[in-house]
Design an enzyme around this catalytic site. Structure first.
Site, PDB file in Angstrom:
ATOM      1  N   CYS A  64      57.431  43.159  12.418  1.00  0.00           N
ATOM      2  CA  CYS A  64      56.128  42.924  11.364  1.00  0.00           C
ATOM      3  C   CYS A  64      56.478  43.421   9.953  1.00  0.00           C
ATOM      4  O   CYS A  64      55.817  43.086   9.149  1.00  0.00           O
ATOM      5  CB  CYS A  64      55.112  43.991  11.799  1.00  0.00           C
ATOM      6  SG  CYS A  64      55.001  43.996  13.866  1.00  0.00           S
ATOM      7  N   HIS A  80      46.840  39.619  10.115  1.00  0.00           N
ATOM      8  CA  HIS A  80      48.216  40.098  10.265  1.00  0.00           C
ATOM      9  C   HIS A  80      49.222  38.737  10.773  1.00  0.00           C
ATOM     10  O   HIS A  80      49.493  38.937  11.774  1.00  0.00           O
ATOM     11  CB  HIS A  80      48.287  41.285  11.028  1.00  0.00           C
ATOM     12  CG  HIS A  80      49.539  42.103  11.245  1.00  0.00           C
ATOM     13  ND1 HIS A  80      50.645  41.703  10.248  1.00  0.00           N
ATOM     14  CD2 HIS A  80      50.177  42.867  12.213  1.00  0.00           C
ATOM     15  CE1 HIS A  80      51.599  42.404  10.533  1.00  0.00           C
ATOM     16  NE2 HIS A  80      51.309  43.056  11.843  1.00  0.00           N
TER      17      HIS A  80
END
Lengths: 388, 342, 139
Positions: A85, A334
């Site tokens: 991420c 996200h």
């Protein structure tokens, strides 16, 4: 070392982009960034693209070349950067280093993720790969479950409450409601968070960031070039990157991300600032507990006081240190590989006074904090209106 | 003479009551419970099978006697619910307890008596000097077709025996087997549930073979029923072993200690080994135990076992496992037994 | 989606997953789980020794998972924990045979051996450690 500025930025709308593939998302973000910089594509010498897992999400590897192809910049060098991420944040850092080190004059740092072409279970399995496959995921760990165990321990050690966790989501949705590019541009209540379905106790659905498609890009340039083409460059004055054990259980602490602390220390030292001087920050709130740990580990509050500070509104839009004005990962969305770049885009807009309804007054220094996995990678950047 | 050096039991913590099952099928729970002499049965957790139960029982046996697992030269796991049709349970168990690689290992199947067959094999290995210690395990996670009378009793559990010559806590003085081809109960390859001959499983199956094995043992040893302090018969339900005992004139008290079926159901290959473990938990030096298993198909293995002065407290007694219980609804039971198609 | 665990990748972890075998550094006394061949603290001075964990420890943190990892759908809700072994190493494992209302940080647990998952369509079964409350079993 060359000084480095962001001279252009752009991002797609974040969300479930059913009508857009990976290429479309890249092309859109790239074109917006180049247009915003007002430069010619020929000026760009290299690309660094953050992408966590196109291979597992859409079966596509070789993403570096694909990005150059998609934005019509072949044959320049293009490198895919992967740190789960934190892929976007790390792509920004690699791009930054390439100019700071005197290799290039102008580069693109981008990030992209196309996550909705597969079923949720596959997304879960792929994101699980940001943790430790052999010693966590093998045993049934999901990504939320790792952060849930951090939350449980934080509650045990510091008395943090589920309501305080929920307050993070409420605040970030309130910011996201002012961001037209956010996946969830609407407000939610504390009660809605508390009553949302359980994912991994104590985390509930509305404690978690969503599955998102999206891309973002920034154009970086060395000082001489930036000053020539740009009236309002945003300077990257600090860049820090640190790693930790892949598995959460192996860490010194489950409530402190040492990688965040170290990356912050390096970035702030380089920028010559203290946490108090930061006017706004985009931090990695993949789960509400992650933002609480982040504001503590970055140094905005003491360890253990993050939950109370969030609930007290210390990081609200109109506070001294607004955190996640974009809506954060929670409300803006996200798309894992794009998130780190989106944070830079948001900070740039804020420092240039282009953040519209969510504009922070007198924003001079911003900080972006991007985490990979449960904290095995942290990347922190400090941005400033003034060259340093 | 080969004997028991260590033993260990394991019973899963979940239970379902006969009345819970009876309710689903509209049956009279009291009549069924009374007829079978079973109140409830054990149910494995979702993550338990013959291999995990065998491993836990084997670890308990090792904890009981404290021998080095590397000294075990043979591992035999008896079960009719091995998780694999091809690939041994015994290798996983041997690896999990640290007995590999220098050992013999195989899986046994003989309906409910595969565990005692494994004990006999290990006795022979020990007596012949082929191994110092053999590990014999009887375990099942038995299945009954939903709605079939078997569903009230098919249970899960197992016991492990470390057979050796040195420091035995109980000597196996003699064993005798009685075997015929009797089709009272079977499960064909690939079939999820067994079939049975209903009342045919009684006299031609259970009683003939338990009687044959037991009487053979007495003849071989010269013992009389009165010589035994405890008796364990295979216990498919609570009634059959009691009826067998009555026929032999064995008083109830001698058989009740090892009679677990009323509380945990029929653990198949685990049944006689678990009953024997419950007896060893309370037996005193010098006491004599008669144990006879039964396996459909059909056969019986009978044992005369004498407790030595090395017998000591079991740190994980059968009683604790019997008393450790958590009840399931029929819905939860169906999930536990993986009868839901996902 | 076919299960991704190759036979060899599961097989080579048998010593750790079946018997909790690992390594420790004699120089600084740190116990690792999973094993390391090199102590990150003592580096060149590390003296690596083999050990097998006793299998007892305490719950360091835990969560009840309601949205499962792929392959664990039938098990929800299931409990995942970080367990601090008595030797000092921490590891991630499921807790089993535990009542959810009894879950607590610090609760003493001991190792047990369970099925973790299995390959689809008759694939191989993966066995490994799980932990169970000490007070709940064999008091």
């Amino acid at each position: 070392m060359e000084k480095v500025a962001i001279i252009g930025m752009g991002m797609t709308k974040f969300g479930e982009c059913w009508d857009k593939g990976l290429r479309d998302l890249i092309a859109e973000a790239g074109a917006k960034a180049v247009t915003s910089a007002g430069i010619d594509g020929k000026d760009i010498q290299a690309i660094y693209g953050g992408n966590m897992s196109a291979g597992r999400f859409i079966g596509q590897e070789h993403v570096g070349a694909l990005i150059a192809d998609a934005i019509g910049l072949s044959p320049i060098p293009s490198t895919r950067v992967e740190a789960a991420c934190a892929s976007g944040g790390l792509a920004l850092r690699e791009a930054y280093l390439s100019i700071a080190g005197g290799i290039y004059d102008v580069v693109v740092a981008g990030g992209v993720e196309k996550m909705t072409d597969v079923y949720t279970e596959q997304v879960s399995l792929t994101l699980g790969g940001a943790g430790d496959q052999e010693w966590e995921v093998f045993h049934g760990a999901t990504f939320p479950s790792l952060y849930a165990m951090m939350a449980r321990r934080h509650m045990h050690d510091y008395g943090t409450t589920e309501e305080q966790l929920a307050a993070v989501a409420v605040k970030n949705h309130s910011n996201g409601a002012k961001n037209p590019l956010a996946q969830f541009p609407f407000e939610i209540t504390l009660e809605q968070v508390m009553k949302s379905s359980k994912v991994a106790e104590p985390l509930k659905l509305l404690d978690c960031s969503p599955i998102t498609d999206g891309a973002a890009a920034v154009i970086l340039a060395k000082e001489s070039f930036a000053k020539k083409v740009c009236d309002n460059p945003v300077w990257i004055t600090g860049s820090g990157h640190a790693t930790d054990t892949l598995a959460l259980d192996d860490r010194r602490s489950m409530t402190t991300l040492d990688a965040t602390k170290l990356a912050t220390k390096v970035a702030m030292k380089q920028a010559g600032i203290t946490p108090k001087q930061v006017d706004l920050a985009e931090v990695h709130d993949c789960f509400t507990i992650a933002e609480i740990c982040a504001v503590e580990d970055i140094g905005f509050v003491k360890k253990g006081e993050g939950g109370k500070a969030e609930a007290d509104g210390m990081f609200d839009l109109n506070s001294d240190i607004p955190v996640n004005t974009s809506g954060g990962l929670k409300a803006c969305g996200h798309p894992v590989g794009a998130t780190g770049i989106k944070q830079a885009v948001e900070i740039s807009w804020q420092l240039r006074g282009e953040a519209d309804k969510r504009q922070v007054k007198d924003a001079n220094i911003g900080l972006a904090h991007n985490v990979g996995g449960s904290g095995a990678t942290a990347v922190v950047h400090v941005f400033s209106r003034e060259v340093r | 003479m080969a004997g028991i050096v260590g033993y260990g039991a394991y019973i899963p913590r979940y239970r379902i009551k006969v009345e819970e099952i009876a309710h689903v099928w509209g049956k009279d729970a009291r009549a069924i419970s009374g007829g079978l002499g079973v109140k409830e049965k054990s149910v494995p957790s979702l993550d338990e099978d013959t291999i995990t139960i065998s491993t836990q029982a084997a670890r308990n046996a090792l904890e009981y006697c404290g021998i080095d697992p590397q000294k075990i030269g043979a591992v035999y796991v008896g079960s009719e619910s091995h998780p694999y049709a091809v690939k041994p349970s015994a290798t996983v168990v041997a690896e999990a307890i640290g007995a590999t690689p220098e050992l013999m290992a195989a899986d046994y199947e003989f309906a409910c008596k595969a565990g005692t067959a494994a004990m006999q094999t290990c006795m022979a290995f020990v007596d012949s000097g082929m191994v110092d210690y053999g590990l014999a395990i009887g375990t099942d996670t038995s299945q009954g077709r939903p709605g079939d009378p078997l569903e009230y009793t098919t249970a899960a559990g197992g016991a492990a025996y470390i057979i050796g010559k040195k420091d035995t806590v109980a000597d196996i003085e003699a064993t005798y087997s009685f075997t015929t081809d009797t089709p009272d109960f079977w499960r064909r390859e690939g079939e999820p549930y067994p079939s049975h001959g209903a009342r045919f499983t009684g006299e031609p199956g259970y009683f003939r073979h338990v009687r044959g094995a037991t009487e053979g043992l007495l003849e071989k040893t010269g013992y009389k029923f009165d010589d035994f302090d405890y008796v364990v018969f295979h216990q498919p339900n609570g009634k059959f072993p009691m009826r067998m005992a009555k026929k032999f004139g064995i008083p109830k008290e001698k058989i009740e200690v090892g009679l677990l079926t009323p509380m945990i159901g029929n653990t198949y290959s685990g049944s006689t080994p678990l009953g024997l473990a419950a007896v060893l938990d309370v037996a005193r030096p010098g006491q004599l135990i008669l144990a006879t298993s039964f396996g459909s198909g059909a056969g019986g293995d009978s044992f005369a076992i004498k407790v030595t002065d090395k017998i000591h407290k079991n740190p994980r007694p059968v009683k604790d496992y019997v008393e450790r219980r958590s009840y399931l609804t029929y819905g939860e039971y169906i999930k536990h037994r993986k009868k839901i198609r996902m | 989606m076919p299960h991704r665990k190759s036979l060899a990748s599961v097989w080579r972890r048998i010593p750790q997953r079946y018997r909790m075998e690992s390594t420790m550094c004699e120089t600084c006394g740190t116990y690792f789980f999973p094993p390391r061949n090199f102590c990150p603290t003592c580096r060149r001075k590390s003296k690596i020794k083999h050990y097998a964990a006793k299998g007892t420890g305490k719950v360091y943190s835990y969560t009840v998972i309601h949205v499962p990892q792929e392959g664990f759908e039938l098990e929800i809700p299931y409990v995942l924990a970080v367990v601090e072994l008595d030797e000092g190493a921490k590891l991630t494992a499921q807790l089993c045979d535990v009542d959810l209302e009894d879950l607590k940080i610090g609760m003493p647990v001991e190792v047990t051996f369970r099925r973790i998952s299995e390959g689809k369509g008759g694939g191989i079964i993966h066995y490994a450690y799980k932990f169970t409350p000490i007070s709940g079993q064999n008091k």
